[in-house]
Design an enzyme around this catalytic site. Structure first.
Site, PDB file in Angstrom:
ATOM      1  N   PHE A  61      -7.900 -25.526  14.311  1.00 51.64           N
ATOM      2  CA  PHE A  61      -9.004 -24.948  13.422  1.00 51.64           C
ATOM      3  C   PHE A  61      -8.179 -24.488  12.193  1.00 51.64           C
ATOM      4  CE2 PHE A  61      -6.530 -21.925  16.059  1.00 51.64           C
ATOM      5  CZ  PHE A  61      -6.144 -21.066  15.062  1.00 51.64           C
ATOM      6  N   CYS A  62      -9.144 -24.389  11.112  1.00 52.70           N
ATOM      7  CA  CYS A  62      -8.550 -23.518   9.945  1.00 52.70           C
ATOM      8  C   CYS A  62      -9.585 -22.618   9.394  1.00 52.70           C
ATOM      9  CB  CYS A  62      -8.357 -24.934   8.983  1.00 52.70           C
ATOM     10  SG  CYS A  62      -9.778 -25.929   8.764  1.00 52.70           S
ATOM     11  N   THR A  63      -9.699 -22.452   8.110  1.00 56.76           N
ATOM     12  CA  THR A  63     -10.749 -21.479   7.751  1.00 56.76           C
ATOM     13  C   THR A  63     -12.185 -22.150   7.634  1.00 56.76           C
ATOM     14  OG1 THR A  63      -9.105 -20.748   6.069  1.00 56.76           O
ATOM     15  CG2 THR A  63     -11.254 -20.106   5.451  1.00 56.76           C
TER      16      THR A  63
ATOM     17  N   GLY B 230     -12.916 -25.917   8.108  1.00 56.51           N
ATOM     18  CA  GLY B 230     -13.092 -26.984   9.096  1.00 56.51           C
ATOM     19  C   GLY B 230     -12.286 -28.216   8.212  1.00 56.51           C
TER      20      GLY B 230
ATOM     21  N   ILE C 239     -12.961 -21.281  11.205  1.00 57.57           N
ATOM     22  CA  ILE C 239     -13.437 -19.720  11.504  1.00 57.57           C
ATOM     23  C   ILE C 239     -14.357 -19.319  11.076  1.00 57.57           C
ATOM     24  CG2 ILE C 239     -12.119 -17.534  11.265  1.00 57.57           C
ATOM     25  CD1 ILE C 239      -9.369 -19.190  11.121  1.00 57.57           C
TER      26      ILE C 239
END
Length: 306
Positions: free
Chosen positions: A199-201, A203, A228
């Site tokens: 995951f990241c901010t 995608g 997220i």
């Protein structure tokens, strides 16, 4: 029709006269071989609609962060989606009291997110993804639907992770995304028999990360669809601790997608939490608890040498 109705409800709940600015984030991996020719048109449509932010154009696709009033954002998206390559572009929204960006940039780059692995071509096929509600269900029950333990892997930089992340996440404290491929390959054995969710901010990093992990032999790896921010939008802050760092003046958004009191130090760029802002070392624009000790040490060394 269902999509329009859902978005209308979200606007009514989240946007208000006190938050007139619409902040959008979007990306898409797609073959885009006319970036140089398209750059002037992107800049013109953004300037015509008073938008600010950054658009990155690359042979592998598009990545953008923009803000403006509702009608200005809608006009830009209508123009962009008239291009068949971007008709299905998925956009994440949040809202703010003022314009979060200071200028409008359209950049040409080799990659829309730098990983320095040219063999990774997401437009040729995505890694499997898990949507927010399904991930929450997995985390609620402690395993995926096949009974494997679920491990969350954060692909963001260490300072972003410090603002907030999922419970029990794996964080390798990377300082830039180009470090991720090597560190995840070195720890491959740690994930045997487990389902990994990157995951990241928003995608984009976790999508590239998941493809790389597939390429080096990870058997059960998913990307969190929309990152997220989409998770916050769909299920709130369940199984998440803290806020989400964003790259604009707001610094961080809460699980309710609202601006928080977290700030960034202008002297050293470190993230400064509300608790840290109480410290006498925090002087807006000059120092914070992260850099003040170094500043004092440098001053003392300079005085001793004089």
């Amino acid at each position: 029709m269902l999509t329009i109705q859902r978005l209308t409800v979200e606007y009514a709940i989240m946007q208000s006269p006190q938050t007139p600015y619409v902040n959008i984030a979007a990306y898409k991996f797609i073959s885009f071989d006319d970036t140089a020719e398209k750059r002037p048109a992107f800049l013109e449509i953004c300037q015509r609609n008073n938008l600010r932010g950054t658009v990155i154009l690359s042979p592998e696709g598009i990545n953008l962060f923009l803000a403006g009033l509702r009608h200005e954002i809608d006009a830009f998206l209508a123009w962009l989606r008239a291009d068949a390559r971007f008709t299905d572009l998925i956009v994440k929204e949040s809202y703010s009291e003022k314009q979060p960006f200071t200028r409008m940039l359209v950049k040409l780059k080799a990659e829309i997110i730098t990983m320095k692995h040219p063999l990774i071509k997401p437009e040729l096929g995505r890694a499997p993804f898990v949507e927010a509600r399904e991930l929450k269900r997995w985390l609620d029950q402690g395993h995926d639907d096949e009974g494997r333990p679920v491990v969350m892997v954060d692909t963001r930089n260490g300072f972003e992770v410090d603002v907030g992340t999922f419970d029990n996440t794996v964080d390798y404290r990377i300082s830039k995304f180009t470090e991720f491929p090597q560190v995840i390959e070195e720890h491959k054995a740690d994930f045997e028999g487990k389902t990994v969710v990157t995951f990241c901010t928003g995608g984009i990093r976790c999508e590239k990360a998941a493809i790389h992990m597939q390429n080096i032999g990870y058997d059960h790896v998913y990307q969190l669809e929309g990152g997220i921010l989409k998770y916050f939008e769909d299920v709130g802050g369940a199984h998440y601790n803290g806020d989400c760092f964003v790259f604009d003046y707001r610094t961080a958004l809460s699980p309710e997608l609202k601006e928080t009191q977290t700030v960034q130090c202008f002297a050293c760029r470190a993230v400064v939490t509300p608790r840290e802002q109480i410290s006498p070392d925090y002087v807006p624009g000059k120092s914070c608890p992260h850099c003040a000790p170094r500043q004092r040490a440098a001053q003392q060394a300079s005085s001793a040498a004089a």
